[in-house]
Design an enzyme around this catalytic site. Structure first.
Site, PDB file in Angstrom:
ATOM      1  N   LYS A 483       0.843  -1.198   0.000  1.00 38.03           N
ATOM      2  CA  LYS A 483       0.000   0.000   0.000  1.00 38.03           C
ATOM      3  C   LYS A 483       0.876   1.246   0.000  1.00 38.03           C
ATOM      4  CE  LYS A 483      -0.470  -0.055   5.058  1.00 38.03           C
ATOM      5  NZ  LYS A 483      -1.404  -0.045   6.185  1.00 38.03           N
ATOM      6  N   TYR A 709      14.978  31.783   2.563  1.00 39.46           N
ATOM      7  CA  TYR A 709      13.848  32.587   3.007  1.00 39.46           C
ATOM      8  C   TYR A 709      13.960  32.951   4.487  1.00 39.46           C
ATOM      9  CZ  TYR A 709      11.255  31.449  -1.279  1.00 39.46           C
ATOM     10  OH  TYR A 709      10.844  31.337  -2.579  1.00 39.46           O
TER      11      TYR A 709
END
Length: 814
Positions: A483, A709
């Protein structure tokens, strides 16, 4: 090699039953899945801690195999084939190989060490093949099984052999020495690999030196530890950077082209240029140089050949190709043995019905061209290759032997023709000798993505699967969870490998994951753990098997089943034993039984539950409560419904911590991907996923300047900053930045500085010798996903499953 069954019977001291004794074989096999198995195959039914090949014999007989080496004749197989009965099939294979080796009397180079064996072998083949017909181990076939298979490739046309021997514990090398019988021994670098199998480094070296107990000469880097462990009667040929008493003393001089080796040997001084700067490649180059000196090559030949050494690609890689193609890149070698391996790998990883082979001239087969390409043709036909492109003057002369074949004199002419060739929805094996430069063909056919990749080691998945299998009872089935895109590793590719290993079930979370696998050709039964009622129709259409965990869900599924006139459609019943997530609770069991007693629309394929704390032994009491409740409720269902379904409860941690609760099947998840929360168990697992990128740019900044940033990093001193093209859009947590996390560049840690951006991150590489384009490890062996998860206060599952689909996955086998 063509031998009669009677001769093999005598070699193995076996007892023969069934069939006839006057048949012959020309092919040895240990892999029941190989399409190369036929009536001329002798199949050794190997028995290991995780597998017993005797169970595949019935299927092999149906496919035409008639000759088997076994410890016993399986039920209902008597008189259906030739059976040579021995006490131990692996020892019989080794004995058979040792006998084959005894028939030849030419020089054999034996290689052992912790690192560098395969590279030295390939370089020696390159350096010596102009003067010898060389037979060598294919790929890294150096194990207790790989060595005998390698030796069995020897034939009368060869006059030099080069074979690797790898060991992981005591009492293994004697067996390999008896098979290889090297006349020339080379000890490569001794590192930390397989340290866990030995008490100390001396014991490991002593075991490795057993390979050379009958060798005429031993080549090694002189040091006091090895010298003390060598037999006093051993003749050695040593080299050193520091000890001038070594036979060859070497001084290193780095330059722009790589490194100059200043050689001092028997009062002769000369220089050799090699195209490498890193320590490992330099040492491996010197091992090769020593062989040339031992063979008395002249200085000019040594210089001319050594400067042409090249990086060795030791892995078969699976890559995404153009037009929905899958590429298997084996573009650096072309010999008959490795072609057989590559074709088996193609079959294990094929993602399309259509299979294409691009193949160059094959060298060093020890056969005439007619014999060689007839055998190649047989392989191609047996492997059901759809079409073939052959490149090279020699192989082109035999194009009529290959189905649907186009030939080209050289790679350049193939590339010229490429725009008029059509490739799409096929699996393409690209296999060529290095000088054909098939990497240019790979580049043409490969789907272009950005430079960040997630490498998936298929060998490691196989190893980890077998590790957990070894903890199971022989009758316990195994479901592997694929999965969440195979825990980030890729869905179909992993599923195909697991199907190749004959696991019993695959598990997915949602229907669309299972549908994708079924549409891609996966035939294993697939259980959908969290099906939504809206997906039931699709589940039925694609022959998936839903987990049913509530009365509402059961009624909804039965309604659709009735509309479709289904009978006995397989479903899986989940019981809630304390996880309180999904499942029938105890008060619902009677009603559940009543409904199931009155319908034949479905059949109960399995009953399962899920442990909440299988990884935390502080909650032993609660886990035992869950186990006992599961036993009580599932037994009630078995009794009242008069059924005998599969019962399963254990996940990865449960397999290790609660072996008595295996029931009929276990569900293996994160463990197969190389992650355990148990420190001792983690040592036994192999790393599967390595996230890599490259340095895009390096810049220098001064004290007081900032990076990224928000100016969250300000340099205290002049610094060197590398920008890496991977960010939070690729799945890297922003919390891993600002000095908490690191990457690895040239085996050194580089701290992540400033904020991680959407598409890039920056690291401090001030103290690292690196350049733009150098490889960067985001996670793998250093740092591990466990390490990252611990620092981020999360779990490894989140790290692995967060890697974006835009990151290209590359699958490889060593």
């Amino acid at each position: 090699m063509t031998l009669s069954i009677k001769t093999i019977e005598q070699i193995l001291h076996a007892k023969r039953f069934g069939g006839v004794s006057n048949g012959t074989i020309d092919n040895i096999s240990i892999d029941s899945r190989s399409l190369q198995n036929n009536e001329k195959t002798l199949f050794f039914a190997l028995v290991g801690p995780n597998n017993d090949a005797h169970i595949y014999i019935t299927t092999l007989i149906e496919k035409g195999v008639q000759n088997f080496v076994v410890t016993h004749i399986p039920d209902k197989c008597e008189n259906k084939a030739n059976f040579l009965i021995v006490d131990n099939t692996l020892e019989a294979l080794q004995q058979f190989a040792a006998h084959h080796r005894s028939l030849f009397d030419f020089p054999i180079i034996g290689l052992t060490g912790s690192n560098g064996k395969t590279i030295v072998k390939e370089w020696l083949n390159f350096l010596l093949s102009p003067d010898f017909n060389v037979v060598r181990s294919p790929k890294s076939y150096n194990s207790q099984v790989g060595v005998p298979l390698s030796i069995l490739a020897i034939n009368q046309k060869y006059n030099l052999g080069i074979f690797e021997a790898g060991i992981s514990k005591r009492n293994e090398m004697d067996k390999l020495e008896a098979i290889i019988k090297p006349t020339i021994g080379i000890l490569t670098n001794i590192g930390s690999a397989h340290n866990e199998g030995f008490t100390n480094i001396d014991e490991k070296i002593k075991e490795k030196l057993l390979l050379f107990q009958h060798s005429n000469i031993i080549i090694y880097q002189k040091n006091s530890i090895v010298k003390a462990l060598l037999d006093s009667n051993s003749k050695t040929f040593s080299w050193s950077f520091t000890d001038k008493t070594a036979a060859v003393f070497i001084i290193l001089k780095p330059n722009q082209e790589g490194t100059v080796l200043q050689i001092h040997y028997v009062k002769t001084n000369f220089e050799v240029q090699i195209p490498f700067k890193e320590d490992a490649s330099i040492e491996n180059s010197i091992s090769c140089l020593m062989v040339l000196l031992y063979f008395n090559y002249n200085i000019e030949t040594i210089q001319n050949r050594m400067k042409l050494l090249f990086p060795v690609e030791m892995r078969l890689k699976v890559k995404d190709g153009i037009n929905n193609c899958t590429l298997i890149d084996d573009s650096y070698s072309s010999d008959f043995q490795s072609l057989k391996i590559a074709l088996d790998f193609l079959e294990s990883q094929k993602q399309h019905e259509k299979k294409t082979l691009i193949l160059s001239d094959i060298f060093e087969s020890g056969l005439t061209n007619e014999e060689l390409y007839s055998k190649v043709s047989q392989l191609i036909v047996a492997n059901k290759i759809t079409r073939v492109f052959v490149i090279g003057e020699t192989i082109s002369a035999f194009e009529n032997k290959f189905p649907n074949c186009s030939s080209f004199e050289n790679t350049k002419k193939f590339i010229i023709a490429y725009p008029n060739l059509t490739f799409g929805n096929e699996t393409i094996l690209i296999k060529g000798a290095r000088h054909f430069q098939f990497e240019t063909i790979v580049s043409l056919l490969e789907r272009k993505t950005h430079e960040t990749i997630l490498e998936i080691n298929l060998n490691a998945i196989s190893h980890n699967l077998n590790f957990y299998k070894s903890k199971l009872k022989p009758t316990t089935k195994i479901m592997v969870m694929v999965k969440a895109f195979g825990y980030g590793s890729g869905g179909f590719e992993i599923a195909k490998l697991l199907e190749h290993h004959k696991v019993d079930y695959l598990g997915v979370a949602f229907a669309d994951e299972g549908i994708t696998l079924k549409n891609a050709g996966i035939k294993l039964p697939i259980m959908v753990l969290n099906p939504e009622s809206t997906s039931f129709l699709s589940i039925i259409q694609h022959q998936l098997e839903p987990e049913i965990y509530s009365l509402k869900g059961l009624h909804a599924f039965l309604k659709i089943a009735e509309q479709l006139n289904l009978v006995h459609f397989p479903i899986h019943i989940k019981i809630d034993t304390g996880m309180h997530r999904l499942g029938f609770e105890e008060e619902n069991i009677n009603e559940l039984i009543s409904i199931l007693q009155n319908t034949n629309l479905v059949t109960i394929k399995s009953i399962l539950s899920h442990l909440a704390t299988s990884d935390d032994l502080n909650h032993l009491e609660f886990t035992h409560y869950q186990i006992n409740l599961f036993e009580k409720l599932s037994s009630k269902m078995l009794f009242e419904l008069q059924i005998n379904p599969i019962r399963h409860l254990l996940n990865t941690s449960g397999i290790t911590n609660f072996p008595d609760a295996q029931y009929d099947m276990v569900r293996l998840g994160i463990g197969v991907y190389g992650v355990s929360n148990d420190l001792e168990e983690q040592k036994e697992l192999e790393n599967v996923s390595t996230l890599k990128s490259v340095i895009s740019q390096i810049r220098s900044i001064q004290a007081g300047e900032s990076v990224g940033y928000g100016r969250r990093f300000i340099a205290n001193d002049s610094s060197k900053i590398a920008t890496i093209p991977i960010g939070y859009a690729d799945g890297i947590s922003r919390a891993w930045g600002n000095g908490l996390g690191f990457v690895t560049i040239n085996n050194q840690k580089a701290i992540i500085i400033g904020s991680i951006c959407m598409d890039m991150l920056m690291v401090d590489c001030t103290k690292i010798d690196c350049k733009e384009g150098d490889e960067v490890i985001i996670f793998g062996k250093i740092p591990t996903v466990n390490e990252i998860a611990k620092k981020l206060n999360t779990i490894p599952y989140e790290i692995l499953t967060s890697i974006s689909q835009r990151v290209k996955r590359i699958y490889y086998r060593e």
